[in-house]
Design an enzyme around this catalytic site. Sequence first.
Site, PDB file in Angstrom:
ATOM      1  N   ASP A 373      44.537  35.844  47.664  1.00 38.20           N
ATOM      2  CA  ASP A 373      45.179  37.009  48.344  1.00 38.20           C
ATOM      3  C   ASP A 373      43.480  38.266  48.416  1.00 38.20           C
ATOM      4  O   ASP A 373      43.181  38.268  47.659  1.00 38.20           O
ATOM      5  CB  ASP A 373      46.342  37.800  47.422  1.00 38.20           C
ATOM      6  N   HIS A 514      43.464  35.931  43.211  1.00 38.98           N
ATOM      7  CA  HIS A 514      42.703  36.692  44.651  1.00 38.98           C
ATOM      8  C   HIS A 514      41.698  36.335  44.566  1.00 38.98           C
ATOM      9  O   HIS A 514      40.986  36.297  43.217  1.00 38.98           O
ATOM     10  CB  HIS A 514      43.281  38.426  44.033  1.00 38.98           C
TER      11      HIS A 514
END
Length: 575
Positions: A373, A514
């Site tokens: 992400d 992430h």
Amino acid sequence: MFRMIQASRMFLCRTMGYHPERSPICLITLSNDSAERFCEFDMPQKNGEDYRMPFAIGRKCSLFAIWIIIMGLVTGCAPLPGSPKGPQTPTNQVSRYPSDAGHQKTDALSLLLVPDLEAVTQSDEHRHIFIRHFAVTSLPEISRAQSEFVTAATAAFTAENKQAPGQEAIPGVELNIRSHLTAVSSKVVGIRINTFSSSLSDSGTQYRTQWFGPRDSAVRGSEDLFGTDDDWTEFKEFVIQAASADSRVAIGNILDLDDEWLDSVNFDFEGNALIEFDDNVLGPGSTGPLVVTVNAARVAPLLSTFGVLAREASTTPSPRVQLDTSQQADPQQEDGVPTPDAGEGSPEPPEEQSSPPRNINCAKTKCVALTFDDGPGPGTGKLLDMLKAAQAPSTFFVTGPNAKLRPKFLKRMAAEGHEIGNHTWSHRSLTALPAPTIQREIDRTNAVIAQAVDHPATLLRPPYGARNSITDRLARTPVILWDVDTLDWKHRNTAKVIDSAVNQSSPGSIVLMHDIHSSTIAAVPKVLEGLRAKGYTFVTVSELLGPVGLKAGESYTRALRPTTSPGNKVAKTLR
């Protein structure tokens, strides 16, 4: 007398055809106190008390006050006290949202105009904090000022919204800080900061613009754009005149205009000054953005030498190729993105064609989907190298500004068999937003993705996993959550990322990481090695959930364990 003046004012406004909530003279609100002061002489005190005129004269004064209102209307609604002298055309403007030019400034100039600028992304998924600010190698003052602002705002937010260890996120509590490039030249850089903060007691957006010169040791503010104290005062009077025409503005507030309220002054491409007011500063109904426009012809004579340069950098921005500092732009920069060494990964897609579709049935195969992400980040190229070497297709949920900054990474993802999902534009908690704003968050990001890879995202991951029936419907795609959270955003520890991803995954898992954190990227080789040793096949989210058919508007956390049973279904979220 007070009620008579007020009633007469409203009646006359309507009779003369003026909008009672928009014409300046019609907006004047008199309290009982101010009505009394209409008929109070400025005379010496008598026996320690103010001397006031007799009642009979007071009655005449009330009629005189009405006559003043009539004359104001007949002469075209005279400006409020404190309005600047001089010609009143062209008029200033107030808008609920910025004009097209202003809106373009809101979206910011391209970061590629500053070759050594890096967009630094930080997040705290637990406290619902998302921050995107700037660092510039050749102008360390920008890095320092941006970092100090972010640190102070985060500290204030966490102090106000304390959470016990392990406590669930407090509903409705959120901090979102985003920097935008608003002016660029070889002499000036302007950075506009939007800070949305929501707590149990209050919420709203604050705006600030930081200005920087070539050799500044300190950030400059709005007042530095103007030549003298008198110039600043006259500019404020223009702002008062423009803001007074808005029905949501409390006249008492704007007449007491505080310098701190003007800490976000920018210029549109026509040279007009745009003043953004923090939410609710000018009145309880002024939740913003409330943008006041002061015409270029009025602003220009008031500007300082630095203000003229700032205005030019806004109206005709130019790349900082030849810096005015002693340092030059790093030659290892390409289109605003650091051109990595062989060890850092390349943003360029491979020359060969995209990988052919794979025939994998995760209802029968031990599959796991790795997802990343908030990127693409500066290290995403290196991550793509790792995934390519391991033949591990993954899914990237990108934010709009980062995708816009690094489109070559998106091209490479698509070419190498990865899947690209939508993670919205501003990383706001969607459940706290009205439907039109949610749609814009999704659509703007899809437009950037489509520009890079010729089609929009086919999946959506809502920031913080915050979703409801409204957000699911507006997504118009499947909504993807996760069942394994590595908490990489929290501890920034490579060993912990490896342990979580390898030991918490089970067949059908969707793993959250992430690619904006270097500690996460460093963990990926061991994550791939550990999961493969356990017999996992790496797939995209659509490959993982595809056998039973993904549906738009439905949310998914994982797939069920592989089985040969024909009745197997995908597990949907219970949130």
